[in-house]
Design a protein around this motif. Structure first.
Motif, PDB file in Angstrom:
ATOM      1  N   ALA A 183       0.872  -1.173   0.000  1.00  0.00           N
ATOM      2  CA  ALA A 183       0.000   0.000   0.000  1.00  0.00           C
ATOM      3  C   ALA A 183       0.916   1.232   0.000  1.00  0.00           C
ATOM      4  CB  ALA A 183      -0.909  -0.005   1.221  1.00  0.00           C
ATOM      5  N   TYR A 184       1.133   1.768  -1.182  1.00  0.00           N
ATOM      6  CA  TYR A 184       2.084   2.874  -1.338  1.00  0.00           C
ATOM      7  C   TYR A 184       1.610   4.123  -0.610  1.00  0.00           C
ATOM      8  CZ  TYR A 184       3.857  -0.037  -5.130  1.00  0.00           C
ATOM      9  OH  TYR A 184       4.356  -1.073  -5.851  1.00  0.00           O
ATOM     10  N   PRO A 185       2.532   4.845   0.029  1.00  0.00           N
ATOM     11  CA  PRO A 185       2.154   6.125   0.623  1.00  0.00           C
ATOM     12  C   PRO A 185       1.641   7.059  -0.486  1.00  0.00           C
ATOM     13  CG  PRO A 185       4.282   5.421   1.453  1.00  0.00           C
ATOM     14  CD  PRO A 185       3.925   4.497   0.325  1.00  0.00           C
ATOM     15  N   PRO A 186       0.490   7.675  -0.290  1.00  0.00           N
ATOM     16  CA  PRO A 186      -0.100   8.505  -1.345  1.00  0.00           C
ATOM     17  C   PRO A 186       0.789   9.653  -1.808  1.00  0.00           C
ATOM     18  CG  PRO A 186      -1.577   8.320   0.532  1.00  0.00           C
ATOM     19  CD  PRO A 186      -0.327   7.606   0.894  1.00  0.00           C
ATOM     20  N   VAL A 187       1.702  10.084  -0.971  1.00  0.00           N
ATOM     21  CA  VAL A 187       2.574  11.207  -1.296  1.00  0.00           C
ATOM     22  C   VAL A 187       3.542  10.889  -2.437  1.00  0.00           C
ATOM     23  CG1 VAL A 187       4.393  10.681   0.376  1.00  0.00           C
ATOM     24  CG2 VAL A 187       3.874  13.064  -0.158  1.00  0.00           C
TER      25      VAL A 187
ATOM     26  N   ALA B 210      -3.387  13.979  -9.651  1.00  0.00           N
ATOM     27  CA  ALA B 210      -3.878  13.608 -10.985  1.00  0.00           C
ATOM     28  C   ALA B 210      -3.628  12.131 -11.271  1.00  0.00           C
ATOM     29  CB  ALA B 210      -3.219  14.479 -12.051  1.00  0.00           C
ATOM     30  N   SER B 211      -2.490  11.614 -10.843  1.00  0.00           N
ATOM     31  CA  SER B 211      -2.186  10.189 -11.046  1.00  0.00           C
ATOM     32  C   SER B 211      -3.140   9.316 -10.242  1.00  0.00           C
ATOM     33  CB  SER B 211      -0.745   9.883 -10.656  1.00  0.00           C
ATOM     34  OG  SER B 211       0.161  10.473 -11.566  1.00  0.00           O
ATOM     35  N   TRP B 212      -3.359   9.661  -8.976  1.00  0.00           N
ATOM     36  CA  TRP B 212      -4.263   8.860  -8.151  1.00  0.00           C
ATOM     37  C   TRP B 212      -5.681   8.896  -8.717  1.00  0.00           C
ATOM     38  CZ3 TRP B 212      -2.102   5.302  -5.682  1.00  0.00           C
ATOM     39  CH2 TRP B 212      -0.930   5.475  -4.952  1.00  0.00           C
TER      40      TRP B 212
ATOM     41  N   GLY C 115       0.937  13.544  -3.248  1.00  0.00           N
ATOM     42  CA  GLY C 115       2.156  14.341  -3.254  1.00  0.00           C
ATOM     43  C   GLY C 115       1.941  15.680  -3.933  1.00  0.00           C
ATOM     44  N   SER C 116       2.470  16.710  -3.324  1.00  0.00           N
ATOM     45  CA  SER C 116       2.359  18.039  -3.913  1.00  0.00           C
ATOM     46  C   SER C 116       3.697  18.780  -3.854  1.00  0.00           C
ATOM     47  CB  SER C 116       1.279  18.860  -3.199  1.00  0.00           C
ATOM     48  OG  SER C 116       1.594  18.962  -1.827  1.00  0.00           O
ATOM     49  N   TYR C 117       4.690  18.145  -3.278  1.00  0.00           N
ATOM     50  CA  TYR C 117       5.990  18.794  -3.183  1.00  0.00           C
ATOM     51  C   TYR C 117       6.736  18.642  -4.503  1.00  0.00           C
ATOM     52  CZ  TYR C 117       7.516  14.035  -1.989  1.00  0.00           C
ATOM     53  OH  TYR C 117       7.746  12.683  -1.989  1.00  0.00           O
TER      54      TYR C 117
ATOM     55  N   ARG D 126       5.454  16.642  -8.253  1.00  0.00           N
ATOM     56  CA  ARG D 126       4.517  17.466  -9.027  1.00  0.00           C
ATOM     57  C   ARG D 126       4.391  16.986 -10.463  1.00  0.00           C
ATOM     58  NH1 ARG D 126       6.524  23.192  -7.681  1.00  0.00           N
ATOM     59  NH2 ARG D 126       7.141  22.490  -5.655  1.00  0.00           N
ATOM     60  N   GLU D 127       5.468  16.431 -10.981  1.00  0.00           N
ATOM     61  CA  GLU D 127       5.482  15.923 -12.352  1.00  0.00           C
ATOM     62  C   GLU D 127       4.771  14.566 -12.395  1.00  0.00           C
ATOM     63  OE1 GLU D 127       8.869  13.694 -14.881  1.00  0.00           O
ATOM     64  OE2 GLU D 127       9.451  15.601 -13.981  1.00  0.00           O
TER      65      GLU D 127
END
Length: 167
Positions: free
Chosen positions: A58-62, A67-69, A103-105, A109-110
């Motif tokens: 279960a990957y950390p959402p960050v 957009a990917s999620w 993730g937003s850092y 972002r890419e």
């Protein structure tokens, strides 16, 4: 006024500035030290653990941008070659949680190609020294198997100092 008194007075006047400088330096270095320990948010939806972690960590959402999620949750019937469909309530709950903690850092972002963590620029950079044959080992199997080398990956700990590449 003797030299000792002048020194104490000078030190006391400068103390707030020294504390402020120390606080700023500490604030700048703590994120760098934690850059590879992203953590797993609290209140992980049970469906995220039971459904997602049934097939992979279960990957950390960050680790991915929102957009990917969103695309991943919108295409669970064709999730990287597998039907990972869930009931609508679970999709909504997990999707909202992933969006909230995405993730937003700068590093994430890419949007990576095909929304794959392992194809992101930051992942490739962090793993550039891993020999191609390592990914093929039975103990590793693929770059997506984070737990093979990062024993704390399920908790969001990817610290370089705790990496163990299995034989």
């Amino acid at each position: 006024m003797n030299t000792m008194t002048r020194t104490r007075t000078h030190f006391r006047r400068r103390l707030p500035a020294r504390i402020a400088v120390t606080a700023v330096l500490l604030a700048l270095t703590v994120p760098m030290a934690q850059a590879d320990s992203v953590g797993m948010p609290r209140n992980v939806p049970p469906a995220y653990v039971s459904e997602c972690a049934a097939c992979h960590m279960a990957y950390p959402p960050v680790l991915l941008p929102a957009a990917s999620w969103q695309r991943i949750m919108g295409g669970l019937d064709r999730h990287f070659g597998t039907d990972a469909s869930m009931d609508p309530a679970s999709v909504a709950q997990v999707g909202n949680w992933l969006q909230t903690h995405a993730g937003s850092y700068k590093r994430v972002r890419e949007v990576p190609p095909q929304d794959r963590i392992t194809q992101s620029t930051w992942f490739a950079r962090k793993h550039r020294d891993v020999a191609p044959e390592v990914w093929k080992r039975a103990s590793v199997r693929s770059p997506a198997n984070c737990m093979a080398c990062h024993s704390g990956a399920d908790k969001g700990d990817f610290d370089d100092d705790r990496v163990h590449i299995p034989k």
